[in-house]
Design a protein around this motif. Structure first.
Motif, PDB file in Angstrom:
ATOM      1  N   TYR A 137       0.842  -1.211   0.000  1.00 27.57           N
ATOM      2  CA  TYR A 137       0.000   0.000   0.000  1.00 27.57           C
ATOM      3  C   TYR A 137       0.875   1.259   0.000  1.00 27.57           C
ATOM      4  CZ  TYR A 137      -3.370   3.420   1.857  1.00 27.57           C
ATOM      5  OH  TYR A 137      -4.156   4.536   2.060  1.00 27.57           O
ATOM      6  N   ALA A 138       1.884   1.259   0.867  1.00 34.56           N
ATOM      7  CA  ALA A 138       2.752   2.441   0.959  1.00 34.56           C
ATOM      8  C   ALA A 138       3.543   2.615  -0.340  1.00 34.56           C
ATOM      9  CB  ALA A 138       3.695   2.305   2.154  1.00 34.56           C
ATOM     10  N   GLY A 162       4.470  -8.597  -3.863  1.00 34.93           N
ATOM     11  CA  GLY A 162       4.214  -8.341  -5.279  1.00 34.93           C
ATOM     12  C   GLY A 162       2.772  -8.571  -5.666  1.00 34.93           C
ATOM     13  N   GLN A 163       2.176  -9.643  -5.174  1.00 32.77           N
ATOM     14  CA  GLN A 163       0.799  -9.941  -5.589  1.00 32.77           C
ATOM     15  C   GLN A 163      -0.159  -8.853  -5.095  1.00 32.77           C
ATOM     16  OE1 GLN A 163      -1.024 -13.452  -3.637  1.00 32.77           O
ATOM     17  NE2 GLN A 163       0.814 -13.657  -2.401  1.00 32.77           N
ATOM     18  N   ILE A 164       0.092  -8.315  -3.907  1.00 34.53           N
ATOM     19  CA  ILE A 164      -0.806  -7.273  -3.375  1.00 34.53           C
ATOM     20  C   ILE A 164      -0.575  -5.961  -4.131  1.00 34.53           C
ATOM     21  CG2 ILE A 164      -1.631  -6.100  -1.297  1.00 34.53           C
ATOM     22  CD1 ILE A 164      -0.015  -8.240   0.324  1.00 34.53           C
ATOM     23  N   ALA A 165       0.718  -5.614  -4.318  1.00 37.45           N
ATOM     24  CA  ALA A 165       1.042  -4.344  -4.992  1.00 37.45           C
ATOM     25  C   ALA A 165       0.413  -4.305  -6.387  1.00 37.45           C
ATOM     26  CB  ALA A 165       2.558  -4.175  -5.074  1.00 37.45           C
ATOM     27  N   LEU A 168      -3.336  -3.757  -6.177  1.00 39.14           N
ATOM     28  CA  LEU A 168      -3.661  -2.363  -5.816  1.00 39.14           C
ATOM     29  C   LEU A 168      -3.559  -1.464  -7.053  1.00 39.14           C
ATOM     30  CD1 LEU A 168      -1.842  -2.005  -2.354  1.00 39.14           C
ATOM     31  CD2 LEU A 168      -4.316  -2.166  -2.766  1.00 39.14           C
ATOM     32  N   ALA A 169      -2.541  -1.735  -7.885  1.00 42.49           N
ATOM     33  CA  ALA A 169      -2.401  -0.935  -9.114  1.00 42.49           C
ATOM     34  C   ALA A 169      -3.557  -1.218 -10.074  1.00 42.49           C
ATOM     35  CB  ALA A 169      -1.059  -1.224  -9.778  1.00 42.49           C
ATOM     36  N   LYS A 170      -3.997  -2.476 -10.142  1.00 42.03           N
ATOM     37  CA  LYS A 170      -5.158  -2.813 -10.995  1.00 42.03           C
ATOM     38  C   LYS A 170      -6.403  -2.055 -10.520  1.00 42.03           C
ATOM     39  CE  LYS A 170      -5.899  -5.291 -13.931  1.00 42.03           C
ATOM     40  NZ  LYS A 170      -5.832  -5.027 -15.402  1.00 42.03           N
ATOM     41  N   LEU A 171      -6.544  -1.938  -9.181  1.00 37.41           N
ATOM     42  CA  LEU A 171      -7.715  -1.227  -8.651  1.00 37.41           C
ATOM     43  C   LEU A 171      -7.710   0.248  -9.066  1.00 37.41           C
ATOM     44  CD1 LEU A 171      -7.850  -2.932  -5.160  1.00 37.41           C
ATOM     45  CD2 LEU A 171      -9.728  -2.904  -6.819  1.00 37.41           C
ATOM     46  N   ARG A 172      -6.509   0.750  -9.392  1.00 38.76           N
ATOM     47  CA  ARG A 172      -6.421   2.129  -9.897  1.00 38.76           C
ATOM     48  C   ARG A 172      -6.484   2.159 -11.423  1.00 38.76           C
ATOM     49  NH1 ARG A 172      -3.168   6.380  -6.810  1.00 38.76           N
ATOM     50  NH2 ARG A 172      -3.762   6.039  -4.650  1.00 38.76           N
ATOM     51  N   ARG A 173      -6.827   1.022 -11.995  1.00 42.90           N
ATOM     52  CA  ARG A 173      -7.048   0.857 -13.438  1.00 42.90           C
ATOM     53  C   ARG A 173      -5.780   1.085 -14.268  1.00 42.90           C
ATOM     54  NH1 ARG A 173     -10.823   4.356 -15.221  1.00 42.90           N
ATOM     55  NH2 ARG A 173     -10.956   5.514 -13.305  1.00 42.90           N
ATOM     56  N   ALA A 174      -4.640   0.767 -13.651  1.00 42.27           N
ATOM     57  CA  ALA A 174      -3.390   0.792 -14.408  1.00 42.27           C
ATOM     58  C   ALA A 174      -3.274  -0.494 -15.215  1.00 42.27           C
ATOM     59  CB  ALA A 174      -2.210   0.916 -13.454  1.00 42.27           C
TER      60      ALA A 174
END
Ligand code: NAP
Length: 351
Positions: A137-138, A162-165, A168-174
């Motif tokens: 997250y950070a 890595g799997q969480i990071a 999180l980026a997918k949730l920001r539609r990257a």
């Protein structure tokens, strides 16, 4: 009396990378509880790359159990706020039983806390709902802050952080591209975690594979590895790209634990960082613990509960195999966040 078994470091000089015989199994009576303390039984031992630093530096007191973050259950308490049966996050290390509370050594920033099993699986307290969630997250949301349609690359993509990071980026539609080892890990990253692509660092064509997977260049890089993986990423950075240096696991066996390689990596990258106006930041999750842990939990726990963040654990069984599991994790032979379960988990109905 209850007997306690634990792993400690062998005497003498330590190797650059651990071997199974770097650690010694000891047995003695479990400690008795003093005022302000609680005796806890370890359930899950978290095995993480950073622990090799701790062991190599002999950070824990001599003869003590090897350091690790743990999930435990309180057996007996003489401290306010904890009762027998409570589940806690603590730092028992590679041991079946340990005290927590007054006078017990622990790394400064790893504050023990009581767990609410209703929030999620208790094993997640050393992973997605603990330091690994905070790290991802950070390093991703707070530091790199990816935007929709940007290309985000993550190394050690199927691992704990890595799997969480990546999710999180997918949730920001990257658009998210992973770098991992074996085919099964790459498949997991694309098929289960829904990353847009994944390339293997085991392939001799890594630089070309990565370039093909990132046709619009790289806007954000979440670095977990270093070495040839970083060298493949470097030419692909876009103008104003951001890089979070989370870890350099490829160098943890270096003479100095990778300190000089970190400087070498920065030197190698500097001309491109400067020319492309990049922001490059090192991450220490502990810096975010006080200010952002609760915020991370409030964001991430509901997403995990709803299945919108998937989280794979690699849970091995039994205190005896901790050293071999640790060595395997450092060699990439884990698949997901590595834990060793050393006693039954009552929240799963185990007795
Ligand atoms: N900055 C912080 O506060 C912080 C906090 C937690 C973790 N970290 C760092 O984050 C990184 C990931 O940690 P984690 O707990 O999530 O571990 P992990 O990814 O679950 O396990 C380590 C993985 O690293 C990969 N790896 C190992 N050696 C490699 C090499 N030479 N080249 C390429 N990949 C290699 C392997 O995956 P493959 O099989 O896919 O290669 C292995 O499974 C580590 O560098 C760790 O030190 C930093």
């Amino acid at each position: 009396m209850t007997r306690n078994r634990y792993w400690t470091l062998a005497d003498g000089p330590l190797p650059r990378w651990p071997q199974a015989d770097t650690f010694v199994l000891r047995e003695e009576e479990a400690p008795t509880v003093g005022a302000g303390q609680a005796l806890t039984r370890t359930i899950y031992v978290s095995l993480d790359p950073y622990q090799w630093y701790y062991h190599r530096e002999r950070t824990a007191p001599a003869g003590a159990p090897c350091h690790a973050r743990t999930v435990s259950q309180v057996i007996e308490s003489r401290t306010d706020g904890l009762a027998a049966g409570d589940f806690v996050f603590n730092t028992n290390g590679w041991t079946e039983y340990a005290l927590m509370g007054e006078g017990v050594w622990r790394p400064g920033y790893m504050v023990p806390r009581k767990l609410a099993p209703s929030l999620g699986r208790i094993s997640h307290a050393v992973g997605v709902l603990g330091m690994l969630g905070l790290t991802a997250y950070a390093g991703m949301d707070l530091m790199a802050s990816p935007k929709a349609n940007e290309t985000v690359v993550i190394s050690a993509a199927s691992g704990g952080v890595g799997q969480i990071a990546g999710q999180l980026a997918k949730l920001r539609r990257a658009r998210v591209v992973g770098i991992a080892g074996r085919d099964a890990k790459c498949q997991f990253v694309t098929e289960e975690l829904d990353f847009d692509a994944c390339v293997s660092h085991l392939s001799p064509s890594l630089p070309a594979d990565l370039a093909a997977a990132c046709p619009a260049g790289i806007d954000v890089y979440f670095e977990n590895v270093g070495g040839k993986v970083f060298e493949a990423v470097l030419p692909l950075f876009n103008q104003a790209a951001r890089m979070t240096i989370c870890g350099l696991i490829a160098h943890y066996g270096d003479e100095d634990g990778g300190v000089q390689r970190r400087a070498a990596l920065m030197k190698l990258g500097q001309p491109i960082f400067n020319a492309r106006g990049m922001t490059v930041k090192s991450l220490s999750a502990s810096d975010f613990a006080a200010g952002h842990h609760d915020e991370m939990l409030a964001y991430v726990a509901p997403l995990v509960a709803a299945g919108k963040i998937k989280y794979r654990e690699d849970i091995r069984q039994g205190l005896d195999i901790i050293p071999t599991s640790f060595v395997e994790m450092l060699r990439g032979n884990n698949f997901g966040k590595m834990l060793v379960q050393v006693s039954p988990d009552p929240t799963l109905g185990q007795t």
